[in-house]
Design a protein around this motif. Structure first.
Motif, PDB file in Angstrom:
ATOM      1  N   LYS A  72       0.829  -1.209   0.000  1.00  0.00           N
ATOM      2  CA  LYS A  72       0.000   0.000   0.000  1.00  0.00           C
ATOM      3  C   LYS A  72       0.859   1.253   0.000  1.00  0.00           C
ATOM      4  CE  LYS A  72      -3.816   2.227   2.436  1.00  0.00           C
ATOM      5  NZ  LYS A  72      -4.750   2.149   3.597  1.00  0.00           N
ATOM      6  N   ALA A  73       1.930   1.230   0.802  1.00  0.00           N
ATOM      7  CA  ALA A  73       2.809   2.401   0.894  1.00  0.00           C
ATOM      8  C   ALA A  73       3.525   2.654  -0.434  1.00  0.00           C
ATOM      9  CB  ALA A  73       3.825   2.203   2.020  1.00  0.00           C
ATOM     10  N   ARG A  74       4.018   1.573  -1.049  1.00  0.00           N
ATOM     11  CA  ARG A  74       4.763   1.738  -2.303  1.00  0.00           C
ATOM     12  C   ARG A  74       3.861   2.170  -3.459  1.00  0.00           C
ATOM     13  NH1 ARG A  74       8.800  -3.400  -2.616  1.00  0.00           N
ATOM     14  NH2 ARG A  74       8.986  -2.676  -4.787  1.00  0.00           N
ATOM     15  N   VAL A  75       2.649   1.641  -3.498  1.00  0.00           N
ATOM     16  CA  VAL A  75       1.700   2.061  -4.537  1.00  0.00           C
ATOM     17  C   VAL A  75       1.343   3.532  -4.360  1.00  0.00           C
ATOM     18  CG1 VAL A  75      -0.667   1.787  -5.390  1.00  0.00           C
ATOM     19  CG2 VAL A  75       0.747  -0.234  -4.961  1.00  0.00           C
ATOM     20  N   GLY A  76       1.113   3.952  -3.101  1.00  0.00           N
ATOM     21  CA  GLY A  76       0.813   5.360  -2.833  1.00  0.00           C
ATOM     22  C   GLY A  76       1.942   6.272  -3.258  1.00  0.00           C
ATOM     23  N   GLU A  77       3.182   5.864  -2.956  1.00  0.00           N
ATOM     24  CA  GLU A  77       4.345   6.667  -3.353  1.00  0.00           C
ATOM     25  C   GLU A  77       4.449   6.775  -4.875  1.00  0.00           C
ATOM     26  OE1 GLU A  77       7.689   4.724  -1.635  1.00  0.00           O
ATOM     27  OE2 GLU A  77       7.159   5.254   0.433  1.00  0.00           O
ATOM     28  N   ALA A  78       4.228   5.643  -5.562  1.00  0.00           N
ATOM     29  CA  ALA A  78       4.334   5.638  -7.028  1.00  0.00           C
ATOM     30  C   ALA A  78       3.266   6.526  -7.664  1.00  0.00           C
ATOM     31  CB  ALA A  78       4.214   4.206  -7.548  1.00  0.00           C
ATOM     32  N   LEU A  79       2.046   6.484  -7.128  1.00  0.00           N
ATOM     33  CA  LEU A  79       0.974   7.310  -7.680  1.00  0.00           C
ATOM     34  C   LEU A  79       1.207   8.789  -7.420  1.00  0.00           C
ATOM     35  CD1 LEU A  79      -2.193   5.156  -6.904  1.00  0.00           C
ATOM     36  CD2 LEU A  79      -1.069   5.507  -9.099  1.00  0.00           C
ATOM     37  N   GLU A  80       1.754   9.109  -6.262  1.00  0.00           N
ATOM     38  CA  GLU A  80       2.074  10.514  -5.979  1.00  0.00           C
ATOM     39  C   GLU A  80       3.198  10.999  -6.898  1.00  0.00           C
ATOM     40  OE1 GLU A  80       0.511  12.770  -4.084  1.00  0.00           O
ATOM     41  OE2 GLU A  80      -0.961  11.157  -3.918  1.00  0.00           O
ATOM     42  N   LEU A  81       4.143  10.113  -7.166  1.00  0.00           N
ATOM     43  CA  LEU A  81       5.270  10.471  -8.033  1.00  0.00           C
ATOM     44  C   LEU A  81       4.781  10.884  -9.423  1.00  0.00           C
ATOM     45  CD1 LEU A  81       8.415  10.531  -8.304  1.00  0.00           C
ATOM     46  CD2 LEU A  81       8.254   8.188  -9.138  1.00  0.00           C
ATOM     47  N   VAL A  82       3.781  10.172  -9.939  1.00  0.00           N
ATOM     48  CA  VAL A  82       3.261  10.490 -11.271  1.00  0.00           C
ATOM     49  C   VAL A  82       2.004  11.360 -11.192  1.00  0.00           C
ATOM     50  CG1 VAL A  82       4.243   8.417 -12.305  1.00  0.00           C
ATOM     51  CG2 VAL A  82       1.906   8.351 -11.412  1.00  0.00           C
ATOM     52  N   GLN A  83       1.710  11.889 -10.001  1.00  0.00           N
ATOM     53  CA  GLN A  83       0.606  12.835  -9.781  1.00  0.00           C
ATOM     54  C   GLN A  83      -0.751  12.247 -10.164  1.00  0.00           C
ATOM     55  OE1 GLN A  83       1.603  16.585 -11.688  1.00  0.00           O
ATOM     56  NE2 GLN A  83       3.739  16.405 -11.069  1.00  0.00           N
ATOM     57  N   LEU A  84      -0.972  10.989  -9.729  1.00  0.00           N
ATOM     58  CA  LEU A  84      -2.244  10.335 -10.023  1.00  0.00           C
ATOM     59  C   LEU A  84      -2.977   9.874  -8.771  1.00  0.00           C
ATOM     60  CD1 LEU A  84      -1.537   8.139 -13.196  1.00  0.00           C
ATOM     61  CD2 LEU A  84      -2.950  10.183 -13.041  1.00  0.00           C
ATOM     62  N   GLY A  85      -2.566  10.366  -7.597  1.00  0.00           N
ATOM     63  CA  GLY A  85      -3.216   9.979  -6.350  1.00  0.00           C
ATOM     64  C   GLY A  85      -4.735  10.117  -6.381  1.00  0.00           C
ATOM     65  N   PRO A  86      -5.277  11.262  -6.833  1.00  0.00           N
ATOM     66  CA  PRO A  86      -6.741  11.443  -6.846  1.00  0.00           C
ATOM     67  C   PRO A  86      -7.478  10.518  -7.813  1.00  0.00           C
ATOM     68  CG  PRO A  86      -5.595  13.568  -6.944  1.00  0.00           C
ATOM     69  CD  PRO A  86      -4.564  12.501  -7.165  1.00  0.00           C
ATOM     70  N   TRP A  87      -6.757   9.900  -8.746  1.00  0.00           N
ATOM     71  CA  TRP A  87      -7.391   9.033  -9.740  1.00  0.00           C
ATOM     72  C   TRP A  87      -7.176   7.550  -9.420  1.00  0.00           C
ATOM     73  CZ3 TRP A  87      -5.154  13.688 -10.826  1.00  0.00           C
ATOM     74  CH2 TRP A  87      -5.936  14.616 -11.524  1.00  0.00           C
ATOM     75  N   ALA A  88      -6.778   7.234  -8.206  1.00  0.00           N
ATOM     76  CA  ALA A  88      -6.389   5.876  -7.837  1.00  0.00           C
ATOM     77  C   ALA A  88      -7.486   4.844  -8.078  1.00  0.00           C
ATOM     78  CB  ALA A  88      -5.934   5.828  -6.379  1.00  0.00           C
ATOM     79  N   ARG A  89      -8.749   5.231  -7.900  1.00  0.00           N
ATOM     80  CA  ARG A  89      -9.845   4.257  -8.005  1.00  0.00           C
ATOM     81  C   ARG A  89     -10.513   4.243  -9.382  1.00  0.00           C
ATOM     82  NH1 ARG A  89     -10.535   2.029  -3.188  1.00  0.00           N
ATOM     83  NH2 ARG A  89      -9.869   3.177  -1.316  1.00  0.00           N
ATOM     84  N   ARG A  90     -10.001   5.039 -10.303  1.00  0.00           N
ATOM     85  CA  ARG A  90     -10.592   5.048 -11.646  1.00  0.00           C
ATOM     86  C   ARG A  90     -10.079   3.873 -12.475  1.00  0.00           C
ATOM     87  NH1 ARG A  90     -11.271  11.219 -13.952  1.00  0.00           N
ATOM     88  NH2 ARG A  90     -12.254  12.104 -12.091  1.00  0.00           N
ATOM     89  N   LYS A  91     -10.859   3.514 -13.496  1.00  0.00           N
ATOM     90  CA  LYS A  91     -10.459   2.474 -14.433  1.00  0.00           C
ATOM     91  C   LYS A  91      -9.737   3.135 -15.614  1.00  0.00           C
ATOM     92  CE  LYS A  91     -12.489  -0.923 -12.225  1.00  0.00           C
ATOM     93  NZ  LYS A  91     -13.773  -1.476 -12.702  1.00  0.00           N
ATOM     94  N   PRO A  92      -8.900   2.386 -16.333  1.00  0.00           N
ATOM     95  CA  PRO A  92      -8.142   2.966 -17.446  1.00  0.00           C
ATOM     96  C   PRO A  92      -8.998   3.714 -18.472  1.00  0.00           C
ATOM     97  CG  PRO A  92      -7.260   0.819 -16.917  1.00  0.00           C
ATOM     98  CD  PRO A  92      -8.488   0.993 -16.072  1.00  0.00           C
ATOM     99  N   HIS A  93     -10.211   3.224 -18.760  1.00  0.00           N
ATOM    100  CA  HIS A  93     -11.032   3.879 -19.786  1.00  0.00           C
ATOM    101  C   HIS A  93     -11.549   5.244 -19.331  1.00  0.00           C
ATOM    102  CE1 HIS A  93     -14.332   2.126 -17.375  1.00  0.00           C
ATOM    103  NE2 HIS A  93     -15.070   3.116 -17.879  1.00  0.00           N
ATOM    104  N   GLN A  94     -11.412   5.545 -18.034  1.00  0.00           N
ATOM    105  CA  GLN A  94     -11.848   6.833 -17.501  1.00  0.00           C
ATOM    106  C   GLN A  94     -10.710   7.848 -17.479  1.00  0.00           C
ATOM    107  OE1 GLN A  94     -13.275   4.996 -13.773  1.00  0.00           O
ATOM    108  NE2 GLN A  94     -15.316   5.797 -14.273  1.00  0.00           N
TER     109      GLN A  94
END
Length: 385
Positions: A130-152
């Motif tokens: 969970k910690a590493r996924v959160g860090e990776a998403l913050e790195l690419v500035q996608l934290g707010p989109w974590a629960r979206r599907k690719p088509h969104q």
């Protein structure tokens, strides 16, 4: 070519004879039946470099990338990563991750599930995952989109999901196969800088395959220009552009005017070339090793050439060294620059690029204008192959 500065070794390890390459490709050849896709390639790539493999389709760059990843095994030669011979090592045992051109996201998974997939396969503990996924998403500035599907997501966001999924496993080497090819021009330019910033922040060594010259020159610390399975030149973007070693490299990177001729005289670093194609003599300040009477090619970039209405600037009529009179045949207005194609006779067209410094809907030089072209001796290049 200008000498490296005394401090260049710290910022440019490839100039330091004591520096050890992080990735070493030694005499690698790959054949598919009678077809040679990669032909005796040797490359050194250093830690934290963003290295580009540049070439047209079919030149061998993707095959070389797949051998780095372990999806293909060399016919001969070997590959070392961090001093470890990985030539025969399967992909899943290599300290390498790969980001594919298609992004290959799972459509039924959310963004965070896509990023976490590799860690789950490796049985990483839930809290660490969970910690590493959160860090990776913050790195690419996608934290707010974590629960979206690719088509969104937009194309640029899907690209960043794929990058986060590749980086979350903390590879020593990240391979990117045409990573921005699916993006439109403006988004591609924006994402190039984002990718550079991310690479600088995480410090992972990147190897990028691309056919896009601008992309390679924007992204890379160094690049290898490939043709028909062979490496034609390796250097920084400015070295490859300003000092191409062959006609192929000169022609492949950017636009260039090339004139065939014979060396008429050599006086120190000043070489005079007689060129029927140009219709006169060309003078080049060059340290190239050439001999009198040798066939050579003089290359001049379009932006190095001055263009003026004929007779302006004290220009004299007739053909001079590095100067020619001609007629404007074509003009391409690109906003920041204008490109002129000038017919100088003998069926020879010279391309000239001029920066549009002032706002105006009227061109000082228009179609069919009679113009004079000129350039200095120190902007030309002599190529002997």
């Amino acid at each position: 070519m200008p000498e490296a500065s005394a401090t260049a070794g710290t910022l440019e390890p490839w100039r330091d004879p004591q520096a050890r390459p992080y990735v070493r490709i030694e005499g690698v050849t790959k054949r598919f039946g009678e077809f040679t896709a990669v032909d005796d390639v040797s490359l050194d790539i250093f830690r934290s470099e963003l290295f580009a493999l540049l070439g047209a389709s079919g030149c061998g760059k993707t095959t070389l990338l797949r051998m780095l990843a372990g999806f293909e095994r060399p016919t001969s030669g070997r590959i070392l990563i961090d001093d470890q011979d990985v030539t025969a090592m399967p992909p899943y045992e290599r300290p390498v991750n790969m980001m594919f051109q298609s992004y290959a996201l799972f459509p039924h998974m959310s963004v965070e599930q896509n990023v976490a997939f590799g860690l789950k396969q490796d049985s990483v503990p839930k809290a660490e995952l969970k910690a590493r996924v959160g860090e990776a998403l913050e790195l690419v500035q996608l934290g707010p989109w974590a629960r979206r599907k690719p088509h969104q997501l937009s194309g640029g966001q899907r690209q960043r999901v794929a990058l986060a999924r590749a980086l979350v496993k903390r590879p020593k080497l990240l391979l990117l196969d045409e990573p921005l090819a699916a993006l439109d021009k403006k988004l591609r330019e924006k994402t190039q800088f984002e990718l550079m910033n991310i690479q600088d922040e995480v410090g992972v060594t990147f190897v990028v395959v691309t056919h896009d010259q601008e992309e390679a020159m924007t992204l890379s610390t160094r690049m290898a220009v490939m043709d028909r399975g062979r490496v034609m030149q390796v250097g920084t973007p400015s070295e490859v552009y300003e000092f191409p070693s062959t006609r192929f490299t000169a022609d492949f990177i950017g636009s260039i005017n090339v004139f065939e001729g014979r060396v008429r005289s050599i006086d120190g670093d000043l070489v005079v070339v007689e060129s029927p194609q140009f219709g006169g003599e060309l003078e080049v300040a060059s340290q190239a090793r050439v001999a009198q009477g040798q066939t050579v090619w003089v290359a001049v970039r379009p932006e190095k050439i001055s263009i003026a209405p004929r007779g302006e600037g004290g220009a004299k009529e007739g053909r001079r060294r590095n100067a020619a009179d001609g007629v404007v045949q074509d003009i391409a207005y690109l906003g920041d620059t204008s490109v002129f194609r000038v017919d100088i006779g003998n069926g020879t067209l010279i391309e000239v690029t001029q920066t549009n410094l002032f706002r105006s809907i009227e061109r000082p030089i228009d179609w069919d204008a009679r113009v004079t072209l000129s350039w200095t001796a120190n902007v030309g290049l002599i190529l002997s192959e």
